[in-house]
Write a protein that holds these residues in place. Sequence first.
Motif, PDB file in Angstrom:
ATOM      1  N   ARG A 165       1.181   4.013  -3.052  1.00 46.19           N
ATOM      2  CA  ARG A 165       1.027   5.454  -2.800  1.00 46.19           C
ATOM      3  C   ARG A 165       2.198   6.235  -3.403  1.00 46.19           C
ATOM      4  O   ARG A 165       2.009   7.285  -4.019  1.00 46.19           O
ATOM      5  N   SER A 208       0.834  -1.206   0.000  1.00 46.65           N
ATOM      6  CA  SER A 208       0.000   0.000   0.000  1.00 46.65           C
ATOM      7  C   SER A 208       0.869   1.257   0.000  1.00 46.65           C
ATOM      8  O   SER A 208       0.542   2.258  -0.651  1.00 46.65           O
ATOM      9  N   LYS A 215      -1.671  -0.643  -8.419  1.00 45.38           N
ATOM     10  CA  LYS A 215      -1.831  -1.640  -7.347  1.00 45.38           C
ATOM     11  C   LYS A 215      -1.188  -2.960  -7.750  1.00 45.38           C
ATOM     12  O   LYS A 215      -0.521  -3.618  -6.935  1.00 45.38           O
TER      13      LYS A 215
END
Length: 377
Positions: free
Chosen positions: A159, A155, A178
């Motif tokens: 980002r 994650s 992702k």
Amino acid sequence: MLTEKHKPKTTADIVSQNAVVETLKNWFVNWKPGNKALFFYGPPGCGKTSVINAFAKEHRLELIEMNASDYRTPDQIQKVAGSASTQSSLTGRKKLILIDEVDGLSKEESVSPLVNLIKNSKFPIVMTANDAWDLKIRALHEVSELTPLRKIMYSSIARRLKEIATQEKIIVDDSLIKSIAENSAGDLRAAINDLESLSSSFRERKASIFDAVRNVFKSENAKDAKTSLNSVSEDPEYAFWWIENNVMEEYKDPEDLAKAMRALALADLFRTRIRKQNWKMLGYFIDMMTAGTAIAKKQKYSSFVMYRPPEIIASMSRTKKMRALRKEACKKIGKSLHESSSTVNSVYLPFLKIISQNKSVAERFGLTDEEAEILKT
């Protein structure tokens, strides 16, 4: 390269290693001659060297950096690092010595000069390694504070990739970001390299495919629309997905959209025939998705539309790892059953999924845990 362009300039830019940054700060402030070195270790791409470089820049330190794997003999190590550890900085700034990749030393005897160096250095020394438990560098444990760095959470990687994509004006779906992050195995550097590779090829393809799609939508006659793909090197099926994915954004009139969707539905029918080796359908496929879509509208739409890449491409990227594991599992099973991997996939796999709860199945075919897990999905 993006890894160089976007490498951390301060410790605030470091991704997911706040505790390690604090450890480095406290160690450096309290260090005095005779103290232990700091030893960062962890998997590739977790930020070992980046933390040290950013810390040195932030505090205006003179960073003396050497890669241990480049100096493989005791004499070389002593010659390069020895003088740096005893001579004062010419600039008057505080000095920090970085010895990178100490697990790259070729021989155990090459570690002895490093141990002496640490014990006698007038300046703080920090080392890095992927594997701190390599037997040939075990002597360094006694003269250093071992500090592990963990893999970066996907994650956090996603980002950071999103931030880089925004700054570089790279148009990429969140789902694809992702997917890159998940496949990086916690290696931020590898993830950024993957983003760069994807964006480079995507920019080359995008320039032509964008023009082709725009020509299809903006053309007012069948002839112009049919020639839209002439200069595009992409497979016609790839262009089909681009047109199908963006037609709803371009055609605002419901009647125009309905006609265009009917043309694309016919094109899709011809596409399935081509997949069965009926190549005579290729011309009809191209005509329907280009000319059929173009003449579906009553008049050209003048509004600007930012065309988006097909969702199916992002979906294929997300399932890339799973498909690779399934392929490898089928190859192993096929070898044992004397069948082709395609036969295993279509004939045997449905039955194997039913009995896959039994661990002996995976053991029988020599499957890894990940490959065995694929049988259950």
